[in-house]
Design an enzyme around this catalytic site. Structure first.
Site, PDB file in Angstrom:
ATOM      1  CG  ASP A 163      -1.891  -1.006   1.293  1.00  0.00           C
ATOM      2  OD1 ASP A 163      -1.688  -2.126   0.765  1.00  0.00           O
ATOM      3  OD2 ASP A 163      -3.026  -1.098   1.972  1.00  0.00           O
TER       4      ASP A 163
ATOM      5  CE  LYS B 119      -4.676   1.951   3.060  1.00  0.00           C
ATOM      6  NZ  LYS B 119      -3.685   1.265   3.335  1.00  0.00           N
TER       7      LYS B 119
ATOM      8  CE  LYS C 216      -6.505  -1.177   3.230  1.00  0.00           C
ATOM      9  NZ  LYS C 216      -5.240  -1.744   3.585  1.00  0.00           N
TER      10      LYS C 216
END
Length: 228
Positions: free
Chosen positions: A91, A152, A182
């Protein structure tokens, strides 16, 4: 429509990214993830490689975290090292300043550099609470063009806040169906988690996964006060 406990668990990255986290706490996190049936654990790169028995639980880590103000080369090296040490997913945080300067092309370049260095799945943290709608769209488009797998919402550390239903909806409208979405940061109960899923989230970053999942069974008495 409310998502079931088991289905929700399989959307969760059970997360511990506190700066003072210990290896013992990460071991407990992994034990919890196995018991809860979460999809993965998300930990800092310094916790890799994981030596605990993961079972079916995947390992995610972060890159350029939490500010995103690292060079593209530094982010790429960090991602490559994390992949070498066994991370299934990375991430990464974008350079928000570049995006706000209108340099989405440079944001795309840094994402591509990390994509090329990452052997597994790549999620791009855009820090949506700090962005305008147009900037959210631009960040999502740059992520898709660079080959990312997910966008995300948040690190959970930015003072502007974490995930919002509006941001998730906008991200879903922009790249949903092609990239995963996300939602992370500030999701502390089942109702909020369910709202994010209804808005289009396909993965959730949670530190208080147990209390959120308890809400799926109708128990909202335990609510996590943590953020991410």
């Amino acid at each position: 429509m409310e998502i079931t406990r088991s289905a929700l668990a399989q959307m969760i990255d059970h997360t511990l990214l506190k700066t003072d986290a210990t290896h013992e706490q990460v071991s407990k996190l992994i034990e919890e993830a196995r018991e809860l049936g979460t999809y993965s654990v998300c930990v800092s790169p310094s916790m890799l490689p994981i030596t605990d028995d993961l079972g079916d639980v995947k390992v995610a880590t972060v890159c350029g975290f939490p500010s995103g103000n690292h060079t593209a080369a530094a982010k790429a090296f960090e991602a490559a090292e994390s992949s070498r040490l066994g991370a299934d997913e990375v991430d990464m945080v974008i350079n928000i300043g570049l995006l706000k300067e209108g340099r989405a092309d440079l944001v795309e370049e840094e994402i591509r550099a990390v994509r090329e260095a990452t052997t597994g799945l790549l999620k791009v943290i855009i820090e949506s609470a700090a962005l305008t709608d147009d900037e959210i769209v631009a960040a999502c488009k740059a992520s898709e063009a660079a080959g990312a797998d997910f966008v995300k919402t948040s690190t959970g550390f930015h003072p502007a806040g974490g995930a919002s239903v509006h941001a998730v909806e906008l991200m879903n409208e922009t790249v949903g169906g092609r990239l995963g979405i996300k939602a992370s940061g500030g999701i502390r109960d089942y109702a909020t988690a369910n709202a994010m899923v209804e808005a289009g989230a396909t993965r959730l970053g949670l530190s208080g996964s147990g209390s959120v999942l308890d809400g799926a069974d109708g128990d909202e008495s335990a609510v996590d006060d943590g953020d991410y």
